[in-house]
Design an enzyme around this catalytic site. Sequence first.
Site, mmCIF file in Angstrom:
data_model
loop_
_atom_site.group_PDB
_atom_site.id
_atom_site.type_symbol
_atom_site.label_atom_id
_atom_site.label_comp_id
_atom_site.label_asym_id
_atom_site.label_seq_id
_atom_site.Cartn_x
_atom_site.Cartn_y
_atom_site.Cartn_z
ATOM 1 N N TYR A 1 -25.235 29.401 5.884
ATOM 2 C CA TYR A 1 -25.965 30.539 6.440
ATOM 3 C C TYR A 1 -27.068 30.895 5.465
ATOM 4 O O TYR A 1 -26.828 31.023 4.272
ATOM 5 C CB TYR A 1 -25.016 31.732 6.629
ATOM 6 C CG TYR A 1 -25.697 32.998 7.092
ATOM 7 C CD1 TYR A 1 -26.255 33.088 8.367
ATOM 8 C CD2 TYR A 1 -25.793 34.113 6.255
ATOM 9 C CE1 TYR A 1 -26.883 34.253 8.795
ATOM 10 C CE2 TYR A 1 -26.411 35.279 6.683
ATOM 11 C CZ TYR A 1 -26.959 35.344 7.952
ATOM 12 O OH TYR A 1 -27.575 36.507 8.368
ATOM 13 N N ASP B 1 -29.946 27.815 -1.982
ATOM 14 C CA ASP B 1 -29.748 29.190 -1.542
ATOM 15 C C ASP B 1 -28.610 29.759 -2.382
ATOM 16 O O ASP B 1 -27.435 29.548 -2.090
ATOM 17 C CB ASP B 1 -29.406 29.223 -0.048
ATOM 18 C CG ASP B 1 -29.176 30.647 0.445
ATOM 19 O OD1 ASP B 1 -29.069 31.565 -0.395
ATOM 20 O OD2 ASP B 1 -29.081 30.830 1.673
ATOM 21 N N LYS C 1 -28.105 39.744 -2.901
ATOM 22 C CA LYS C 1 -26.794 40.277 -3.264
ATOM 23 C C LYS C 1 -26.718 40.700 -4.736
ATOM 24 O O LYS C 1 -27.329 41.704 -5.058
ATOM 25 C CB LYS C 1 -25.715 39.278 -2.835
ATOM 26 C CG LYS C 1 -25.824 39.095 -1.297
ATOM 27 C CD LYS C 1 -24.748 38.351 -0.594
ATOM 28 C CE LYS C 1 -24.969 38.490 0.913
ATOM 29 N NZ LYS C 1 -24.973 37.271 1.678
#
Length: 427
Positions: free
Chosen positions: A142, A236, A264
């Site tokens: 994702y 990522d 994050k």
Amino acid sequence: MTTNAELFERARRVIPGGVNSPVRAFRSVGGTPYFVARAEGARVWDVEGTEYLDLVQSYGAIIAGHAHPKVIEAVRAAAGHGTSYGAPTEREVLLAEAVAERVPSCEKVRMVSSGTEATMTALRLARGATGRSKVVKFAGNYHGHGDALLAESGSGVAHLEGQGHQGVPGSAGVPPTAVAETLVEPYNVVPRLDADVACVIVEPVAANMGLVAPQPGFLEGLRTECDRVGALLVFDEVITGFRVARGGAQERFGVRPDLSCFGKVIGGGLNVGAFGGRADLMDQLAPLGPVYQAGTLSGNPLATAAGLAALSLLDTEAYAALEATATRLADGLRSAITGAGLTVCTPRVGPLVGLFVGAEAPTDFEGARRTDEAAYAELFHALLRRGVALAPGGYEILFPGLAHHDGVVDAIVERAAEAAAEVVGRR
Ligand SMILES: *Cc1c(COP(=O)(O)O)cnc(C)c1O
């Protein structure tokens, strides 16, 4: 007193599904979400006053525990000086320097406001810098909700209908042309690339189909294959960055990507994303180069304050503690739940822990889809009733952090044994 049910009903009248991010709606586990009133350390309290030992930790945005005094103090001090200016600030320089120092492949860094923005822009930059259009991603990874990367995605997207075909967008509203140049490959297999590929984007540790570790040679093989055809390798690291090691997954596995994406942890619980890489690539961005990217709130003063405070807490000792905590949690949960008669596996990579109902840890999206999601949902609710909050979806992972002291972990494990016994008893 407001109840969760009342708030959810009101929320559903004015917010689609009652939530601002789909997984929060509990659709894949059923039931009513709890509405958080406050949080501290490893704990959150909902609006009814119920306390939960929290393994969600804002899906990994929190690493030092909720409301860490150092982070809160930094945000408070920053807020007193204004919340956004539209002009550069010193803390943006400090945060970029902090990233570059920890992650040597990031010679230059640009800040954005979310992980999605980071991956979207890294993709545009890779295409702009190479003059090629094709991108390769992996099933079950994702990368946020940008059009071109919404194909066979993990996390909440995995629960939409119509997933699972090459060239089929993972969402309505994404035109087939937006993913026509997105090639989806199985995770943990090094694909043979054509010479028209701009970049390969990968979660170096897959953490959005549950936790799936890279098999030995996978990341190294991607590096070699990208070099062979002149494609860029994009990591990522929105979850792995500053979490699986001080320098992220690229430090842990010793593979150097051309571009990296962060989110994050880098924001300490506020809105920060960033991407960075080789200076010659990054200098292709506006205002120096032809690849456009911008943001009104990029490098926001509150967010950089929180991010810098969070990163300052992450020293060598902190990483050792995170790893020890995650090991205690993974081993404890596996033996407690399996011991109660529900076979689970709890793969772990550094401080990241997965929880699959089933005997074997998956190595790709196919495998993750074969695990028992219905049993995960039952276990989720049995734990929630006992005051332990897992993410409400079998494709998410557990985020033990610096606030999960041994006593907290042991309490979670004890309740997991009871929860599993309840699930087994009802079957
Ligand atoms: C969460 C996540 C994103 C998206 O970040 P947002 O801040 O939610 O936009 C991208 N990539 C990975 C690996 C993620 O886990």
